[in-house]
Motif scaffolding. Structure first.
Motif, mmCIF file in Angstrom:
data_model
loop_
_atom_site.group_PDB
_atom_site.id
_atom_site.type_symbol
_atom_site.label_atom_id
_atom_site.label_comp_id
_atom_site.label_asym_id
_atom_site.label_seq_id
_atom_site.Cartn_x
_atom_site.Cartn_y
_atom_site.Cartn_z
ATOM 1 N N ASP A 44 0.844 -1.196 0.000
ATOM 2 C CA ASP A 44 0.000 0.000 0.000
ATOM 3 C C ASP A 44 0.879 1.246 0.000
ATOM 4 O OD1 ASP A 44 -2.118 1.725 0.176
ATOM 5 O OD2 ASP A 44 -2.607 1.275 2.266
ATOM 6 N N VAL A 45 1.594 1.442 -1.107
ATOM 7 C CA VAL A 45 2.523 2.567 -1.233
ATOM 8 C C VAL A 45 2.437 3.130 -2.653
ATOM 9 C CG1 VAL A 45 4.144 1.641 0.486
ATOM 10 C CG2 VAL A 45 4.469 1.087 -1.935
ATOM 11 N N ARG A 82 -6.807 -1.825 -7.324
ATOM 12 C CA ARG A 82 -8.044 -1.488 -6.620
ATOM 13 C C ARG A 82 -8.241 -2.498 -5.488
ATOM 14 N NH1 ARG A 82 -11.699 1.468 -10.055
ATOM 15 N NH2 ARG A 82 -10.578 3.407 -10.493
ATOM 16 N N ASP A 83 -8.050 -2.020 -4.260
ATOM 17 C CA ASP A 83 -8.094 -2.896 -3.093
ATOM 18 C C ASP A 83 -9.462 -3.567 -2.991
ATOM 19 O OD1 ASP A 83 -7.011 -4.009 -0.723
ATOM 20 O OD2 ASP A 83 -8.078 -2.534 0.492
ATOM 21 N N TRP A 125 -5.379 -6.999 -3.625
ATOM 22 C CA TRP A 125 -5.377 -6.388 -2.302
ATOM 23 C C TRP A 125 -4.127 -5.552 -2.090
ATOM 24 C CZ3 TRP A 125 -7.633 -11.525 -1.457
ATOM 25 C CH2 TRP A 125 -8.975 -11.457 -1.032
ATOM 26 N N LEU A 126 -4.267 -4.569 -1.237
ATOM 27 C CA LEU A 126 -3.138 -3.783 -0.752
ATOM 28 C C LEU A 126 -2.826 -4.221 0.667
ATOM 29 C CD1 LEU A 126 -4.250 -0.258 -2.031
ATOM 30 C CD2 LEU A 126 -2.529 -1.758 -3.058
ATOM 31 N N VAL A 127 -1.537 -4.396 0.951
ATOM 32 C CA VAL A 127 -1.094 -4.801 2.290
ATOM 33 C C VAL A 127 0.029 -3.872 2.730
ATOM 34 C CG1 VAL A 127 -1.735 -7.230 1.979
ATOM 35 C CG2 VAL A 127 0.558 -6.467 1.323
ATOM 36 N N GLN A 148 -12.281 -13.701 -10.292
ATOM 37 C CA GLN A 148 -13.009 -12.443 -10.417
ATOM 38 C C GLN A 148 -12.060 -11.248 -10.349
ATOM 39 O OE1 GLN A 148 -15.870 -12.594 -7.258
ATOM 40 N NE2 GLN A 148 -17.253 -13.992 -8.335
ATOM 41 N N MET A 149 -11.116 -11.312 -9.414
ATOM 42 C CA MET A 149 -10.143 -10.227 -9.283
ATOM 43 C C MET A 149 -9.273 -10.120 -10.527
ATOM 44 S SD MET A 149 -8.921 -10.411 -5.299
ATOM 45 C CE MET A 149 -9.806 -9.428 -4.073
ATOM 46 N N GLY A 150 -8.874 -11.262 -11.069
ATOM 47 C CA GLY A 150 -8.070 -11.251 -12.291
ATOM 48 C C GLY A 150 -8.832 -10.625 -13.450
ATOM 49 N N GLU A 151 -10.119 -10.963 -13.588
ATOM 50 C CA GLU A 151 -10.930 -10.394 -14.662
ATOM 51 C C GLU A 151 -11.116 -8.886 -14.476
ATOM 52 O OE1 GLU A 151 -14.433 -12.745 -14.369
ATOM 53 O OE2 GLU A 151 -13.507 -14.543 -15.253
#
Length: 432
Positions: free
Chosen positions: A335-336, A344-345, A350-352, A376-379
């Motif tokens: 998350d930088v 898009r988190d 995800w952002l960590v 779904q996230m990949g699409e």
């Protein structure tokens, strides 16, 4: 337009993946290529770092001018600042001898910017500036490990004041320019980095794994990019260790990058440190160093992975998350900087927090347990990459900036003016 791009240490001819070969090389090569395809004349000026290089090379219709500044051998970018006056003197002479004058200069990195301002003052050419990394931000994150002198800060201050437009690659970049450099928001334009749609696209996972010789039924994590400490690859390895200890998932990690095609600890000393961490985390058998690979193979690597992970301490933009999304692969990123913008988190990945292996492991465990969510996230990532981050779109945005600073009509205005002239000419013929 006739455009001069300056990229003193990052030649578009260099192979990405080495210590000083990465996002900037890719950016310059692709922006130049797209501008040429749009009908512009583009010359890229970079420092000659090999004695056998000719003064002028060619790449896809673009001239690469290998500027004789400093010794003709590879030097770390931190050692190049003393040669920038010599670089600028060469450019002033070269520009004056060109039959067709340049319309503007696009400088990449602060040393190129220093050169560009000297040329601007000699020849009154407008300058567009892309920093790619800011010295004050780098110093905050790297402290004593930052090899650049404090002189960099004054050079960057001068560039922020005197460049016609400063390109920010993401909202965080714009915030840093305003907060740390007192930049005028009216002279900042946000234009991101991108990917080449002809180079990167999804490949069926089973096909990609079969081509690479990777196991078909294991949970595979990919890390790809330059092997330098600030990229946080040690955190990824520790995250794989935490995933195994805390969640019972023995993921396989592939690390692509380095200064040679084979994972050579002499050519890439960082590999030795990372292997030691893998041993400490008891995941050495699960961790494979692949070595550097050409860009024509990257779709296979991105597509073969269940998830792409990148957790640098700081990242001005970060092209690899966009490339992974372009291949339909979910991304877990730190998350930088620019990663906060491109990923898009909760939607494309995800952002960590950086340096948080437990947080990374928790997200990896969720994707392992929920393959439908991962798809779904990949699409969603693929759709975002194609709509927001193509090099064609980047070049189109830059073209508008260029025309404004060079006081040239925008494409629509130009077309309307041509149509008006044609109408006047036709009317004159009809009534004259």
């Amino acid at each position: 337009m006739k455009i001069a791009m300056i990229s003193e240490h990052a030649s578009p001819l260099a192979l990405a993946g080495g210590v000083d070969s990465g996002g900037q090389n890719i950016y310059v090569a692709n922006v130049a290529r797209q501008l040429h395809r749009a009908g512009h004349e583009v010359d890229v000026f970079t420092r000659r770092d090999r004695s056998l290089l000719p003064l002028v090379s060619e790449m896809d219709g673009i001239r690469i001018i290998n500027v004789p500044a400093g010794p003709p051998r590879q030097l770390a970018k931190e050692r190049l600042l003393p040669y920038m006056d010599e670089f600028a003197d060469f450019l002033v002479s070269f520009f004056r001898n060109e039959r067709r004058p340049y319309d503007l200069i696009h400088a990449n990195f602060f040393m190129s910017g220093k050169v560009a301002l000297q040329v601007k003052r000699a020849l009154n050419l407008p300058v567009v500036m892309t920093f790619h990394a800011l010295g004050r931000v780098r110093r905050i994150h790297q402290g004593n490990d930052d090899g650049f002198p404090d002189e960099r800060f004054a050079i960057e201050d001068d560039l922020v004041r005197h460049s016609d437009v400063v390109i920010a690659e993401c909202p965080q970049d714009e915030i840093d320019l305003i907060d740390l450099y007192d930049a005028d928001p009216e002279r900042i334009e946000i234009v991101p980095c991108g990917f080449d749609v002809d180079e990167l696209q999804p490949v069926a996972r089973r096909e990609a794994r079969a081509t690479l010789g990777w196991p078909q039924d294991e949970f595979i994590v990919l890390q790809l990019g330059r092997l330098v400490q600030r990229k946080g690859i040690d955190n990824v390895i520790r995250g794989i260790g935490a995933l195994k200890r805390d969640h019972g998932v023995a993921a396989r990690l592939y690390i692509v990058g380095g200064n040679s095609e084979s994972p050579n600890e002499i050519a890439t000393p960082e590999i030795a440190r990372l292997r030691g961490i893998a041993v400490q985390e008891q995941v050495a058998a699960q961790t494979t160093f692949v070595g550097r690979r050409g860009r024509s193979h990257l779709s296979l690597f991105y597509s073969a992975a269940d998830v792409f992970v990148t957790t640098p301490w700081y990242e001005p933009f970060g092209i690899t998350p966009v490339e992974a999304m372009a291949c339909g692969t979910p991304v877990i990123g730190a998350d930088v900087g620019g990663i906060r913008y491109s990923v898009r988190d909760g939607a494309t990945g995800w952002l960590v927090p950086p340096r948080d292996p437990a947080a990374l492991a928790a997200r990896l465990a969720h994707l392992h347990a929920n393959p439908a969510r991962a798809r779904q996230m990949g699409e969603a990532g693929l759709a975002r990459a194609q709509s927001e981050f193509t090099w064609e779109g980047v070049a189109r945005s830059l073209e508008h900036v260029y025309r404004r600073v060079a006081r040239l009509p925008q494409p629509r205005e130009r077309d309307e003016a041509i149509a008006a002239r044609s109408a006047r000419s036709a009317a004159g013929g009809a009534f004259g």
